[in-house]
Design a protein around this motif. Structure first.
Motif, mmCIF file in Angstrom:
data_model
loop_
_atom_site.group_PDB
_atom_site.id
_atom_site.type_symbol
_atom_site.label_atom_id
_atom_site.label_comp_id
_atom_site.label_asym_id
_atom_site.label_seq_id
_atom_site.Cartn_x
_atom_site.Cartn_y
_atom_site.Cartn_z
ATOM 1 N N GLU A 19 20.616 1.384 -6.468
ATOM 2 C CA GLU A 19 20.389 1.417 -7.913
ATOM 3 C C GLU A 19 19.279 0.448 -8.304
ATOM 4 N N ASP A 20 19.263 -0.729 -7.683
ATOM 5 C CA ASP A 20 18.204 -1.703 -7.965
ATOM 6 C C ASP A 20 16.838 -1.170 -7.515
ATOM 7 N N CYS A 21 16.819 -0.540 -6.345
ATOM 8 C CA CYS A 21 15.561 0.017 -5.819
ATOM 9 C C CYS A 21 15.025 1.098 -6.759
ATOM 10 N N ALA A 22 15.927 1.963 -7.206
ATOM 11 C CA ALA A 22 15.517 3.050 -8.091
ATOM 12 C C ALA A 22 14.967 2.520 -9.412
ATOM 13 N N GLU A 23 15.623 1.544 -9.980
ATOM 14 C CA GLU A 23 15.170 0.980 -11.257
ATOM 15 C C GLU A 23 13.843 0.250 -11.088
ATOM 16 N N ALA A 24 13.699 -0.490 -9.990
ATOM 17 C CA ALA A 24 12.452 -1.217 -9.746
ATOM 18 C C ALA A 24 11.290 -0.251 -9.557
ATOM 19 N N TYR A 25 11.537 0.841 -8.828
ATOM 20 C CA TYR A 25 10.453 1.806 -8.619
ATOM 21 C C TYR A 25 10.100 2.521 -9.923
ATOM 22 N N SER A 74 13.797 12.152 -6.455
ATOM 23 C CA SER A 74 14.708 11.666 -5.415
ATOM 24 C C SER A 74 14.692 10.141 -5.336
ATOM 25 N N HIS A 75 13.621 9.508 -5.859
ATOM 26 C CA HIS A 75 13.549 8.053 -5.881
ATOM 27 C C HIS A 75 14.252 7.479 -7.101
ATOM 28 N N GLU A 76 14.043 8.077 -8.262
ATOM 29 C CA GLU A 76 14.685 7.529 -9.466
ATOM 30 C C GLU A 76 16.161 7.886 -9.536
ATOM 31 N N ARG A 77 16.515 9.086 -9.084
ATOM 32 C CA ARG A 77 17.906 9.530 -9.180
ATOM 33 C C ARG A 77 18.670 9.356 -7.877
ATOM 34 N N MET A 78 17.977 8.903 -6.823
ATOM 35 C CA MET A 78 18.606 8.651 -5.519
ATOM 36 C C MET A 78 19.259 9.914 -4.956
ATOM 37 N N THR A 79 18.548 11.035 -5.054
ATOM 38 C CA THR A 79 19.053 12.308 -4.562
ATOM 39 C C THR A 79 18.411 12.657 -3.222
ATOM 40 N N ASN A 80 19.034 13.579 -2.528
ATOM 41 C CA ASN A 80 18.522 14.053 -1.236
ATOM 42 C C ASN A 80 17.937 15.441 -1.444
ATOM 43 N N SER A 133 10.960 2.383 3.920
ATOM 44 C CA SER A 133 11.559 1.039 3.869
ATOM 45 C C SER A 133 10.957 0.196 2.751
ATOM 46 N N ALA A 134 9.718 0.537 2.326
ATOM 47 C CA ALA A 134 9.103 -0.187 1.207
ATOM 48 C C ALA A 134 9.903 0.037 -0.069
ATOM 49 N N PHE A 135 10.371 1.252 -0.272
ATOM 50 C CA PHE A 135 11.214 1.558 -1.433
ATOM 51 C C PHE A 135 12.560 0.870 -1.312
ATOM 52 N N ARG A 183 0.830 -1.211 0.000
ATOM 53 C CA ARG A 183 0.000 0.000 0.000
ATOM 54 C C ARG A 183 0.861 1.256 0.000
ATOM 55 N N VAL A 184 1.986 1.210 0.692
ATOM 56 C CA VAL A 184 2.898 2.357 0.685
ATOM 57 C C VAL A 184 3.339 2.658 -0.744
ATOM 58 N N LEU A 185 3.772 1.622 -1.474
ATOM 59 C CA LEU A 185 4.259 1.822 -2.830
ATOM 60 C C LEU A 185 3.149 2.289 -3.769
ATOM 61 N N ASN A 186 1.965 1.721 -3.616
ATOM 62 C CA ASN A 186 0.843 2.153 -4.453
ATOM 63 C C ASN A 186 0.467 3.602 -4.176
ATOM 64 N N THR A 187 0.536 4.007 -2.899
ATOM 65 C CA THR A 187 0.210 5.387 -2.544
ATOM 66 C C THR A 187 1.270 6.349 -3.064
ATOM 67 N N LEU A 188 2.540 5.964 -2.925
ATOM 68 C CA LEU A 188 3.618 6.788 -3.459
ATOM 69 C C LEU A 188 3.454 6.982 -4.961
ATOM 70 N N ARG A 189 3.176 5.898 -5.659
ATOM 71 C CA ARG A 189 3.023 5.977 -7.116
ATOM 72 C C ARG A 189 1.839 6.866 -7.494
ATOM 73 N N TYR A 190 0.746 6.734 -6.760
ATOM 74 C CA TYR A 190 -0.420 7.570 -7.030
ATOM 75 C C TYR A 190 -0.075 9.054 -6.855
ATOM 76 N N ILE A 191 0.648 9.366 -5.781
ATOM 77 C CA ILE A 191 1.049 10.752 -5.518
ATOM 78 C C ILE A 191 1.959 11.264 -6.629
ATOM 79 N N HIS A 192 2.957 10.469 -6.991
ATOM 80 C CA HIS A 192 3.925 10.890 -7.995
ATOM 81 C C HIS A 192 3.320 10.955 -9.395
ATOM 82 N N ALA A 193 2.231 10.241 -9.627
ATOM 83 C CA ALA A 193 1.605 10.231 -10.955
ATOM 84 C C ALA A 193 0.671 11.413 -11.182
ATOM 85 N N ASN A 194 0.412 12.196 -10.140
ATOM 86 C CA ASN A 194 -0.553 13.297 -10.269
ATOM 87 C C ASN A 194 -0.266 14.261 -11.425
#
Length: 263
Positions: free
Chosen positions: A176-182, A152-158, A166-168, A122-133
């Motif tokens: 790098e794997d987390c960023a590509e998967a997301y 910050s998720h795809e490029r791993m920036t702060n 932790s879901a991400f 649910r965390v990942l689905n909610t994040l995606r919904y927010i980012h897709a706006n």
């Protein structure tokens, strides 16, 4: 006798330890009051101040023209109403001054959906919904947007305000794997189509009335959000602050659309 809906009490919010909350706040009457770059920059500053005051975790953020999405986790369950009250009060005060308007800036009640922070799906689905706006609203072709934390998720920036859930971080063995998967997870997103509006006599009449009002407005005074300010933007106290500019630059540079050749 059937009780009046207007007299029914509001349902209490589901506040529990270890919960995340998807929050949505909308401008009053759904007006596009956040379309100015300066307003969104001040919003980032306000969020940073709220974090220092209430020590909450912010995982997802997207500031649109007439509403804002958050995915946050308060330090204590009862902190959530305090966080939102302070944020809405502070930003309303700033924006009314900046836009030369008065009255309610936000709708009276914000939307809140709580769920266990351990519910990674649910965390990942909610994040995606927010980012897709922005993409769903056809403001962007992809997911990158200056005022959301997708970058910050795809490029791993702060970006100085949000952090990874932790879901991400569980999506791969390395960042790098987390960023590509997301990224792939977001690219598979298909927004639900909104039901077509039903046409009715009342709706047609309302459309004609709205068209007449718009025509009249062209000749009348512009709305508060469109009027020119008596002073240049940079002379307003709330904007004349290096800290606001620094926080905004850090967030935008971390999340903005990548320029060719940039890391």
């Amino acid at each position: 006798m059937i009780p009046s809906v207007l007299n029914m009490p509001r349902q209490p919010r589901d506040l529990k330890p270890g919960y995340c909350y998807h929050i949505t706040t909308r401008c009053n009457n759904r007006e596009f009051l956040l379309y100015r770059q300066e307003c969104r920059e001040v919003f980032l500053y306000a969020i940073k101040q709220a974090q220092e005051k209430f020590d909450f975790k912010l995982y997802g953020l997207c500031i649109m023209s007439n509403h804002v999405h958050y995915l946050l986790e308060p330090k204590a369950p009862n902190d959530l109403p305090k966080i939102m009250h302070w944020l809405n009060w502070y930003t309303a005060m700033c924006f009314n001054q900046m836009l030369g308007r008065t009255g309610h800036f936000w709708e009276k009640r914000y939307f809140s959906a709580g769920f266990p922070s351990s519910d990674h799906a649910r965390v990942l689905n909610t994040l995606r919904y927010i980012h897709a706006n922005p993409k769903t609203a056809k403001m962007q072709h992809g997911f990158f947007y200056d005022f959301s934390n997708y970058g910050s998720h795809e490029r791993m920036t702060n970006d100085g305000i949000t952090q990874w859930h932790s879901a991400f971080l569980s999506l791969g063995e390395s960042l790098e794997d987390c960023a590509e998967a997301y990224k792939q997870f977001c690219n598979r997103y298909k927004p639900k189509e909104k039901p077509a509006k039903k046409s009715s006599w009342g709706g047609r009449l309302l459309a004609k009335m709205e068209a007449a009002v718009k025509t009249k407005r062209k000749k009348a005074k512009t709305s508060p959000g469109q009027t020119k300010l008596s002073l240049p933007w940079e002379q307003y106290q709330v904007l004349n602050c290096p800290e606001i500019q620094s926080i905004a630059r850090t967030f935008i540079s971390a999340n903005s659309y990548p320029i060719s050749g940039s890391p």
